[in-house]
Enzyme design. Structure first.
Site, PDB file in Angstrom:
ATOM      1  N   LYS A 153      70.893  29.967  26.631  1.00 55.69           N
ATOM      2  CA  LYS A 153      71.574  30.380  27.855  1.00 55.69           C
ATOM      3  C   LYS A 153      72.932  29.685  27.929  1.00 55.69           C
ATOM      4  CE  LYS A 153      68.265  32.831  29.941  1.00 55.69           C
ATOM      5  NZ  LYS A 153      68.429  34.206  30.449  1.00 55.69           N
ATOM      6  N   ASP A 177      72.639  34.354  25.505  1.00 54.29           N
ATOM      7  CA  ASP A 177      72.568  35.095  26.764  1.00 54.29           C
ATOM      8  C   ASP A 177      73.493  34.432  27.768  1.00 54.29           C
ATOM      9  OD1 ASP A 177      71.962  36.567  28.983  1.00 54.29           O
ATOM     10  OD2 ASP A 177      69.823  36.090  29.012  1.00 54.29           O
ATOM     11  N   GLU A 203      73.681  38.750  24.521  1.00 50.27           N
ATOM     12  CA  GLU A 203      73.000  39.492  25.586  1.00 50.27           C
ATOM     13  C   GLU A 203      73.815  39.417  26.880  1.00 50.27           C
ATOM     14  OE1 GLU A 203      68.764  39.357  28.017  1.00 50.27           O
ATOM     15  OE2 GLU A 203      68.875  38.473  26.004  1.00 50.27           O
ATOM     16  N   ASP A 228      71.276  43.769  29.517  1.00 51.69           N
ATOM     17  CA  ASP A 228      70.160  43.286  30.327  1.00 51.69           C
ATOM     18  C   ASP A 228      70.373  43.701  31.777  1.00 51.69           C
ATOM     19  OD1 ASP A 228      68.116  42.007  31.643  1.00 51.69           O
ATOM     20  OD2 ASP A 228      68.584  40.008  30.939  1.00 51.69           O
ATOM     21  N   LYS A 250      63.151  44.850  31.139  1.00 51.89           N
ATOM     22  CA  LYS A 250      62.301  43.901  31.870  1.00 51.89           C
ATOM     23  C   LYS A 250      61.282  44.709  32.685  1.00 51.89           C
ATOM     24  CE  LYS A 250      64.715  40.137  30.789  1.00 51.89           C
ATOM     25  NZ  LYS A 250      65.594  39.490  31.778  1.00 51.89           N
TER      26      LYS A 250
END
EC number: 5.1.1.-
Length: 336
Positions: A153, A177, A203, A228, A250
């Site tokens: 992240k 991400d 991402e 995403d 998701k």
């Protein structure tokens, strides 16, 4: 059918930080659907970004409890159409749909992947997520959990430097991400540097609605880009096609396994790479995701690995990323 709902507060092993928030716990709702002597389990987590709480989801279900319990359950797809007619939020739909699919598999005495005609002998390795922290702490987390694929992240002032430091401590694959934190210019500038550091893809680097920026990134990025936050529901798949190389689905955001399977099919028709991600669910949600893995290019189902204590048994993920599928049918879930 009979419905039961329970709230859990999941304790995380470490403070989890992304570009827009930090938390030490994760509230989640577990829904059970019982029918003909079998019980299916579903899950949906709370999420401040989407303004979802366990209380709001519970209230939605209670408002339509009679319409759900009075339904003559036959299969998850018909049940899903019934649920859609009740105008429930996607997160709430997800919990009910996961429970319905688990129940269906248990009624048929088959795992879901088998019902769907897929072979679980081949599946992608889940990544393990390293949240934003001091670089020293991120290195510590990486060493604490040796893993073949890491999701890192980012969204700081020193993103490339962080990856450069992490690379000194492992040869594993990195995925990045940024959770909407970068600009198009930053993404294009960072991509070749990150590619040289062994990053596989980026991402959601830009804000979800920055389509003009994503057009630039899609044309000039040295790395593939996976959607995403830009890909939430079924209609988003086609929208993302020209702007991304792949999509991350998701279950909580799209409404469960039933719409996710349609999104996978549509994404493949468009030539997109397909990933399914998690929202720090327990093994209840992770076991549902695992049923989809034979259909995927990438998977992020490390939610249960990030917890101090789990609340269920089901799919087991070993330290080398290998998955042991449960002997129970459906998603294979039992609450502890």
């Amino acid at each position: 059918m009979q419905i039961a709902i329970k709230k859990y507060t999941l304790q995380l092993a470490h403070t989890f930080t992304i570009s827009r928030e930090s938390h030490d716990t994760q509230d989640t709702m577990i829904v059970t659907l019982s029918h003909k002597g079998q019980t299916g389990y579903g899950e949906a987590t709370s999420n401040p970004y989407y303004k979802i709480t366990v209380e709001s989801m519970t209230a939605e279900i209670e408002a339509v409890r009679q319409a759900i319990e009075g339904y003559d359950f036959d299969d998850p797809e018909n049940f899903y159409r019934h649920l859609e007619s009740l105008n429930l939020e996607k997160f709430t739909l997800c919990a009910l749909d996961l429970a319905a699919n688990d129940l269906y598999g248990k009624l048929l005495s088959k795992p879901l992947y088998e019902i769907w005609g897929t072979d679980n002998s081949h599946y992608p390795t889940t990544n393990y997520t390293i949240g934003i922290d001091t670089v020293e702490k991120m290195v510590e987390k990486l060493k604490e959990k040796p893993w073949p694929v890491y999701k890192i992240k980012l969204g700081t002032q020193d993103d490339v430097a962080i990856v450069r430091e992490l690379r000194k401590h492992t040869d594993s694959i990195f995925r990045i991400d940024a959770n909407c934190a970068w600009t198009a210019e930053e993404t294009i500038e960072n991509a070749p540097l990150l590619k040289d550091l062994g990053v596989e893809f980026l991402e959601q680097p830009l804000k979800a609605d920055d389509w003009e920026g994503m057009a630039k990134v899609r044309a000039h990025s040295a790395l593939p880009v996976i959607a995403d936050e830009s890909c939430i529901v079924e209609s988003d798949v086609e929208k993302c096609g020209p702007y991304f190389h792949g999509i991350n689905i998701k279950l909580t955001k799209c409404g469960g396994l039933t719409p996710a399977r349609r999104m996978i099919k549509k994404g493949k028709e468009l030539g997109l790479k397909i990933m399914v991600g998690c929202m720090t669910e327990s093994t209840v949600g992770i076991s549902a995701i695992a049923q989809l893995t034979p259909q995927l290019d990438y998977v992020d189902m490390d939610g249960s690995l990030l917890l101090k204590h789990d609340i269920a048994r089901g799919v087991q993920i070993l330290d080398d990323g290998k998955v042991i599928f449960p002997k129970l049918p459906g998603s294979g879930i039992e609450l502890i």
